[in-house]
Design a protein around this motif. Structure first.
Motif, PDB file in Angstrom:
ATOM      1  N   GLY A 221      89.776   7.345  48.918  1.00  9.73           N
ATOM      2  CA  GLY A 221      90.086   8.664  48.392  1.00  9.73           C
ATOM      3  C   GLY A 221      90.939   9.458  49.352  1.00  9.73           C
ATOM      4  O   GLY A 221      91.285   8.993  50.445  1.00  9.73           O
ATOM      5  N   PRO A 222      91.302  10.692  48.971  1.00 10.31           N
ATOM      6  CA  PRO A 222      92.053  11.566  49.871  1.00 10.31           C
ATOM      7  C   PRO A 222      91.273  11.803  51.167  1.00 10.31           C
ATOM      8  O   PRO A 222      90.042  11.765  51.181  1.00 10.31           O
ATOM      9  CB  PRO A 222      92.206  12.861  49.072  1.00 10.31           C
ATOM     10  CG  PRO A 222      92.063  12.444  47.649  1.00 10.31           C
ATOM     11  CD  PRO A 222      91.069  11.316  47.649  1.00 10.31           C
ATOM     12  N   LEU A 223      91.998  12.046  52.242  1.00 12.78           N
ATOM     13  CA  LEU A 223      91.375  12.233  53.553  1.00 12.78           C
ATOM     14  C   LEU A 223      90.263  13.278  53.518  1.00 12.78           C
ATOM     15  O   LEU A 223      89.162  13.039  54.035  1.00 12.78           O
ATOM     16  CB  LEU A 223      92.449  12.640  54.567  1.00 12.78           C
ATOM     17  CG  LEU A 223      91.963  12.967  55.986  1.00 12.78           C
ATOM     18  CD1 LEU A 223      91.362  11.744  56.650  1.00 12.78           C
ATOM     19  CD2 LEU A 223      93.128  13.523  56.807  1.00 12.78           C
ATOM     20  N   ALA A 224      90.522  14.416  52.896  1.00  8.23           N
ATOM     21  CA  ALA A 224      89.522  15.488  52.865  1.00  8.23           C
ATOM     22  C   ALA A 224      88.254  15.063  52.135  1.00  8.23           C
ATOM     23  O   ALA A 224      87.135  15.461  52.511  1.00  8.23           O
ATOM     24  CB  ALA A 224      90.115  16.739  52.210  1.00  8.23           C
ATOM     25  N   GLU A 225      88.419  14.254  51.109  1.00  2.00           N
ATOM     26  CA  GLU A 225      87.262  13.792  50.325  1.00  2.00           C
ATOM     27  C   GLU A 225      86.425  12.786  51.119  1.00  2.00           C
ATOM     28  O   GLU A 225      85.195  12.862  51.140  1.00  2.00           O
ATOM     29  CB  GLU A 225      87.752  13.170  49.025  1.00  2.00           C
ATOM     30  CG  GLU A 225      86.665  12.640  48.115  1.00  2.00           C
ATOM     31  CD  GLU A 225      87.247  12.020  46.859  1.00  2.00           C
ATOM     32  OE1 GLU A 225      86.888  10.866  46.551  1.00  2.00           O
ATOM     33  OE2 GLU A 225      88.069  12.693  46.210  1.00  2.00           O
TER      34      GLU A 225
END
Length: 247
Positions: A221-225
Motif C-alpha cells: 500500500g501507500p507509504l502512509a498506510e
C-alpha cells in the motif's frame, strides 16, 4: 522516455499476479501479487532470501514461475518486441564483462537492441561516468559498477525501471543522487520498482511499499498506510517481518 499503450489501457504498469515458484520441495514464492504504477516509486522490501530477486527474475523473463504471471505494460517480458525500450533493469550490478570498458559495454548493448549510439554519451553523462567511460569495468568500485548498471537500464529510454538493490555500494552523495534520478523518472510519468533490504535508504523515496517475507506478501500500500501505527518505515518493517516469522 518512450511510452506504449498496454493491452489493458494502462501504460507502464507492472502487474504481479499470484506468482508461485518452487525449488524442489521448497516454496520460494507463495501466491505473490502486487502492482507498480506510473508516476510512483514502489519499494519492494524484504530480508535477504525473502523472495525479492526470485520475483524480479520472473518479471524479467530470467526464470519461469510454477504458477501465476508477471507482466510489463500488459505483456510478459518474452512477448516484448523491444524489451530495453519498455523496461530498463539492473540485477546483480552492471552485468558488464570486467575486461570491457563502460563505453564498449554500452555500445554492445545498444547495437543488440537497435538503439542509436547517441544514447551512450547521454547515459554516461547522466550517471556521472563520462570521465571513466574508457576505464575497464574490472577497475570500477562497487558504486561505479552500480552507476554503469543504471546507465545500461536507461539506454533505451524506457518508461519502466526495475532495479535490484540500486543503492548498494553507493556513498551518501551517490544515494542522494540516485534518489533524485529515480524521483525525477517517476515525476515524469515513469514507473519505478526497486527492491532493497536497506529500509532507511529508500524510506525517503518510496511512494508505495510492498513487503515480502518467507515468500509471501505481508504488507502492501501507500507509504502512509503501511506505516500507520508505527514510528517509521523501518519500525513497521521489523515488526511485520517478525510477526511473519512466528507464524
Amino acid at each position: 522516455m518512450t511510452r506504449r499503450a498496454a493491452s489493458d489501457g494502462v501504460v507502464g504498469m507492472i502487474l504481479i499476479e499470484q506468482l508461485v515458484k518452487r525449488h524442489g520441495t521448497r516454496t520460494v514464492l507463495d501466491r505473490v501479487g502486487f502492482r507498480a504504477v506510473p508516476g510512483r516509486v514502489t519499494a519492494f522490501l524484504g530480508p535477504n532470501g525473502a523472495g525479492k530477486s526470485s520475483t524480479l527474475r520472473i518479471l524479467l523473463g530470467l526464470d519461469r514461475p510454477d504458477g501465476g504471471r508477471a507482466t510489463l505494460d500488459g505483456h510478459r517480458y518474452r512477448e516484448l518486441a523491444s524489451p530495453l525500450r519498455t523496461v530498463g533493469s539492473m540485477l546483480d550490478g552492471s552485468g558488464a564483462h570486467r575486461s570491457r570498458t563502460a563505453r564498449a559495454h554500452l555500445a554492445w548493448v545498444a547495437r543488440s537492441n537497435g538503439i542509436g549510439r547517441h544514447r551512450i554519451d547521454a547515459v554516461l553523462d547522466r550517471v556521472g561516468l563520462t570521465e571513466h567511460a574508457r576505464v575497464r569495468v574490472g577497475r570500477y568500485s562497487l558504486g561505479m559498477g552500480q552507476r554503469l548498471g543504471l546507465a545500461t537500464a536507461l539506454l533505451g529510454e524506457p518508461a519502466i525501471l526495475v532495479l535490484d538493490e540500486p543503492v548498494n555500494g553507493l556513498d551518501p552523495d551517490g544515494i542522494r543522487w540516485i534518489r533524485g534520478l529515480l524521483r525525477g523518472h517517476a515525476d515524469a510519468g515513469g514507473t519505478v520498482l526497486l527492491s532493497s533490504h536497506l529500509i532507511s535508504e529508500v524510506a525517503g523515496l518510496a511512494d508505495d511499499i510492498v513487503m515480502i517475507a518467507g515468500g509471501r506478501i505481508i504488507a502492501t500500500g501507500p507509504l502512509a498506510e503501511v506505516t500507520r501505527g508505527y514510528a517509521d518505515l523501518e519500525d513497521a518493517f521489523f515488526a511485520l517481518t517478525a510477526e511473519q516469522a512466528t507464524r
